[in-house]
Design an enzyme around this catalytic site. Structure first.
Site, PDB file in Angstrom:
ATOM      1  N   ASN A  16      -0.867   0.062  -5.751  1.00 44.02           N
ATOM      2  CA  ASN A  16      -0.497  -1.195  -5.102  1.00 44.02           C
ATOM      3  C   ASN A  16      -1.790  -1.885  -4.679  1.00 44.02           C
ATOM      4  O   ASN A  16      -2.446  -1.448  -3.732  1.00 44.02           O
ATOM      5  CB  ASN A  16       0.400  -0.894  -3.888  1.00 44.02           C
ATOM      6  CG  ASN A  16       0.731  -2.142  -3.086  1.00 44.02           C
ATOM      7  OD1 ASN A  16       0.403  -3.259  -3.488  1.00 44.02           O
ATOM      8  ND2 ASN A  16       1.388  -1.953  -1.949  1.00 44.02           N
ATOM      9  N   TRP A  17      -2.123  -2.950  -5.368  1.00 50.12           N
ATOM     10  CA  TRP A  17      -3.413  -3.608  -5.139  1.00 50.12           C
ATOM     11  C   TRP A  17      -3.379  -4.572  -3.950  1.00 50.12           C
ATOM     12  O   TRP A  17      -4.398  -5.146  -3.588  1.00 50.12           O
ATOM     13  CB  TRP A  17      -3.868  -4.335  -6.411  1.00 50.12           C
ATOM     14  CG  TRP A  17      -4.158  -3.410  -7.564  1.00 50.12           C
ATOM     15  CD1 TRP A  17      -4.161  -2.036  -7.539  1.00 50.12           C
ATOM     16  CD2 TRP A  17      -4.498  -3.779  -8.909  1.00 50.12           C
ATOM     17  NE1 TRP A  17      -4.472  -1.537  -8.781  1.00 50.12           N
ATOM     18  CE2 TRP A  17      -4.690  -2.577  -9.647  1.00 50.12           C
ATOM     19  CE3 TRP A  17      -4.659  -5.012  -9.566  1.00 50.12           C
ATOM     20  CZ2 TRP A  17      -5.026  -2.586 -11.003  1.00 50.12           C
ATOM     21  CZ3 TRP A  17      -5.001  -5.007 -10.922  1.00 50.12           C
ATOM     22  CH2 TRP A  17      -5.181  -3.808 -11.627  1.00 50.12           C
ATOM     23  N   LYS A  18      -2.210  -4.774  -3.378  1.00 51.19           N
ATOM     24  CA  LYS A  18      -2.057  -5.616  -2.177  1.00 51.19           C
ATOM     25  C   LYS A  18      -2.799  -6.944  -2.353  1.00 51.19           C
ATOM     26  O   LYS A  18      -2.879  -7.465  -3.467  1.00 51.19           O
ATOM     27  CB  LYS A  18      -2.504  -4.835  -0.928  1.00 51.19           C
ATOM     28  CG  LYS A  18      -1.781  -3.484  -0.818  1.00 51.19           C
ATOM     29  CD  LYS A  18      -1.950  -2.811   0.518  1.00 51.19           C
ATOM     30  CE  LYS A  18      -1.174  -1.500   0.528  1.00 51.19           C
ATOM     31  NZ  LYS A  18      -1.228  -0.811   1.803  1.00 51.19           N
ATOM     32  N   HIS A 102       8.281  -3.217   1.195  1.00 48.74           N
ATOM     33  CA  HIS A 102       7.062  -2.530   1.639  1.00 48.74           C
ATOM     34  C   HIS A 102       6.919  -2.727   3.149  1.00 48.74           C
ATOM     35  O   HIS A 102       7.234  -3.792   3.676  1.00 48.74           O
ATOM     36  CB  HIS A 102       5.831  -3.078   0.900  1.00 48.74           C
ATOM     37  CG  HIS A 102       4.611  -2.252   1.137  1.00 48.74           C
ATOM     38  ND1 HIS A 102       3.877  -2.345   2.298  1.00 48.74           N
ATOM     39  CD2 HIS A 102       4.028  -1.293   0.394  1.00 48.74           C
ATOM     40  CE1 HIS A 102       2.885  -1.470   2.240  1.00 48.74           C
ATOM     41  NE2 HIS A 102       2.947  -0.821   1.092  1.00 48.74           N
ATOM     42  N   GLU A 104       4.550  -3.424   4.992  1.00 48.20           N
ATOM     43  CA  GLU A 104       3.757  -4.587   5.412  1.00 48.20           C
ATOM     44  C   GLU A 104       4.588  -5.859   5.349  1.00 48.20           C
ATOM     45  O   GLU A 104       4.258  -6.856   5.989  1.00 48.20           O
ATOM     46  CB  GLU A 104       2.485  -4.674   4.541  1.00 48.20           C
ATOM     47  CG  GLU A 104       1.496  -3.580   4.925  1.00 48.20           C
ATOM     48  CD  GLU A 104       0.555  -3.143   3.820  1.00 48.20           C
ATOM     49  OE1 GLU A 104       0.467  -3.820   2.783  1.00 48.20           O
ATOM     50  OE2 GLU A 104      -0.091  -2.089   4.002  1.00 48.20           O
ATOM     51  N   GLU A 173       6.911   5.861   2.516  1.00 48.91           N
ATOM     52  CA  GLU A 173       5.573   5.511   2.986  1.00 48.91           C
ATOM     53  C   GLU A 173       5.584   5.453   4.512  1.00 48.91           C
ATOM     54  O   GLU A 173       5.945   4.427   5.095  1.00 48.91           O
ATOM     55  CB  GLU A 173       5.166   4.139   2.427  1.00 48.91           C
ATOM     56  CG  GLU A 173       5.104   4.095   0.909  1.00 48.91           C
ATOM     57  CD  GLU A 173       4.153   3.014   0.419  1.00 48.91           C
ATOM     58  OE1 GLU A 173       3.197   3.359  -0.276  1.00 48.91           O
ATOM     59  OE2 GLU A 173       4.349   1.836   0.759  1.00 48.91           O
ATOM     60  N   GLY A 179      -3.170   3.055   5.086  1.00 50.14           N
ATOM     61  CA  GLY A 179      -4.462   2.439   5.360  1.00 50.14           C
ATOM     62  C   GLY A 179      -5.177   3.028   6.569  1.00 50.14           C
ATOM     63  O   GLY A 179      -6.147   2.462   7.059  1.00 50.14           O
ATOM     64  N   SER A 218      -2.340   6.651   2.414  1.00 52.35           N
ATOM     65  CA  SER A 218      -3.659   7.299   2.385  1.00 52.35           C
ATOM     66  C   SER A 218      -3.784   8.379   1.309  1.00 52.35           C
ATOM     67  O   SER A 218      -4.440   9.401   1.530  1.00 52.35           O
ATOM     68  CB  SER A 218      -4.034   7.845   3.770  1.00 52.35           C
ATOM     69  OG  SER A 218      -4.172   6.767   4.695  1.00 52.35           O
ATOM     70  N   GLY A 239      -2.593   2.848  -2.331  1.00 53.92           N
ATOM     71  CA  GLY A 239      -3.151   1.554  -1.947  1.00 53.92           C
ATOM     72  C   GLY A 239      -4.650   1.549  -2.172  1.00 53.92           C
ATOM     73  O   GLY A 239      -5.142   1.378  -3.283  1.00 53.92           O
ATOM     74  N   GLY A 240      -5.404   1.755  -1.090  1.00 54.94           N
ATOM     75  CA  GLY A 240      -6.865   1.628  -1.125  1.00 54.94           C
ATOM     76  C   GLY A 240      -7.539   2.370  -2.274  1.00 54.94           C
ATOM     77  O   GLY A 240      -8.426   1.816  -2.944  1.00 54.94           O
TER      78      GLY A 240
HETATM   79  P1  13P Z   1      -3.027   3.210   1.379  1.00 59.15           P
HETATM   80  O1  13P Z   1      -3.086   4.164   0.190  1.00 59.15           O
HETATM   81  O2  13P Z   1      -4.193   2.262   1.424  1.00 59.15           O
HETATM   82  O3  13P Z   1      -2.784   3.940   2.648  1.00 59.15           O
HETATM   83  O4  13P Z   1      -1.736   2.270   1.132  1.00 59.15           O
HETATM   84  C1  13P Z   1      -0.515   2.863   0.833  1.00 59.15           C
HETATM   85  C2  13P Z   1       0.462   1.806   0.465  1.00 59.15           C
HETATM   86  O5  13P Z   1       0.848   1.006   1.293  1.00 59.15           O
HETATM   87  C3  13P Z   1       0.900   1.740  -0.932  1.00 59.15           C
HETATM   88  O6  13P Z   1       1.971   0.850  -1.094  1.00 59.15           O
END
Ligand code: 13P
Length: 258
Positions: A16-18, A102, A104, A173, A179, A218, A239-240
């Site tokens: 997920n590149w957000k 998600h 967020e 999640e 994050g 994470s 994510g990251g």
């Molecule tokens: P991180 O891997 O940066 O914690 O993000 C997870 C995420 O929200 C994937 O959708």
């Protein structure tokens, strides 16, 4: 509670590149993901770039086995909804899967009912919805994790047919792990996934064994293999660590070696 052999659900490694990257860096990252996916026969691979990068990433992934995903969509097919993108528009650009709910987005107002509407809209457009669920730190500390997961999952899949469910995926999640560098232990992931699976099986019987349940929060090369091999975990939503070609590749290759 019954369980299905892990082999019946191929693993998925998804990035997920957000709200990251620019056209050039998204293209380069997609090319690296495609090259990494070509190194191994499995697991399945998907990336979820920002809307404005979808067309570029589609071209970069052409001929690869990496699926193109989007991070959200609107529930309507079209209309006067300034700034929104419908699942049909996503399908038209080559997207095959979309995140729904998600955390967020839930934090900025998406309710369980809205997440259900988004999942149904994705199915209408022929996309695979990835329904995201997870408890906040306050909910975990108040011992409400199971209750929250049961509510989020049961509302999201309410009213779906077994056939619809076969085209759905879920992602657990935990909000406190996103994050933050704090990862759920394998035992925590397994116990949360068991709750999600139990809701699906209670509502749909055998069909509830079908959907993949991913873990996200994470995930990085050093913990991905252990999480991915935890009981009940069918893949990872990263994510990251998906924003660097080498770390995404390491997660993918680690998933195969382990
Ligand atoms: P991180 O891997 O940066 O914690 O993000 C997870 C995420 O929200 C994937 O959708």
């Amino acid at each position: 509670m019954s369980n299905v052999p892990a082999t019946a659900r191929p693993k998925l490694v998804a990035g997920n590149w957000k709200m990251h990257l620019r056209i050039a860096t998204a293209r380069a990252l997609a090319e690296q993901a495609a090259a990494a996916a070509a190194e191994v026969a499995g697991p399945d691979v998907a990336v979820f770039p920002a809307f404005v990068h979808l067309a570029t990433v589609r071209e970069a992934l052409r001929g690869s086995r990496v699926a193109l995903g989007a991070q959200t969509s609107h529930e309507k097919q079209e209309g006067a909804h300034t700034g929104k993108v419908s699942p049909e528009m996503l399908a038209d650009v080559g997207v095959t899967t979309v995140l729904c709910g998600h955390s967020e987005r839930r934090q900025s107002g998406e309710t369980d009912q809205m997440v259900r509407a988004l999942a149904r809209a994705a199915l209408r457009a022929g996309l695979t919805p990835v329904i995201c669920v997870g408890e906040t730190l306050a909910e975990r500390e108040a011992d409400r994790t199971e209750e929250v997961l049961r509510r989020q999952v049961s509302v999201a899949v309410d009213g779906l047919s077994s056939d619809d469910l076969s085209r759905v995926e879920l992602a657990y999640e935990p909000v406190w792990a996103i994050g933050t560098g704090r990862t759920a232990t394998a035992a925590m992931a397994t116990s949360a996934h068991r709750v999600v699976r139990d809701v699906l099986v209670s509502k749909f019987g055998e069909a509830g064994l079908g959907p993949r349940i991913l873990y996200g929060g994470s995930v990085k090369p050093s913990n991905a293999a252990e999480l991915m091999n935890s009981e009940g975990v069918d893949g990872v939503l990263v994510g990251g660590a998906s924003l660097e070609g080498p770390s995404f590749r390491a997660i993918l290759l680690g998933a195969v070696r382990s």
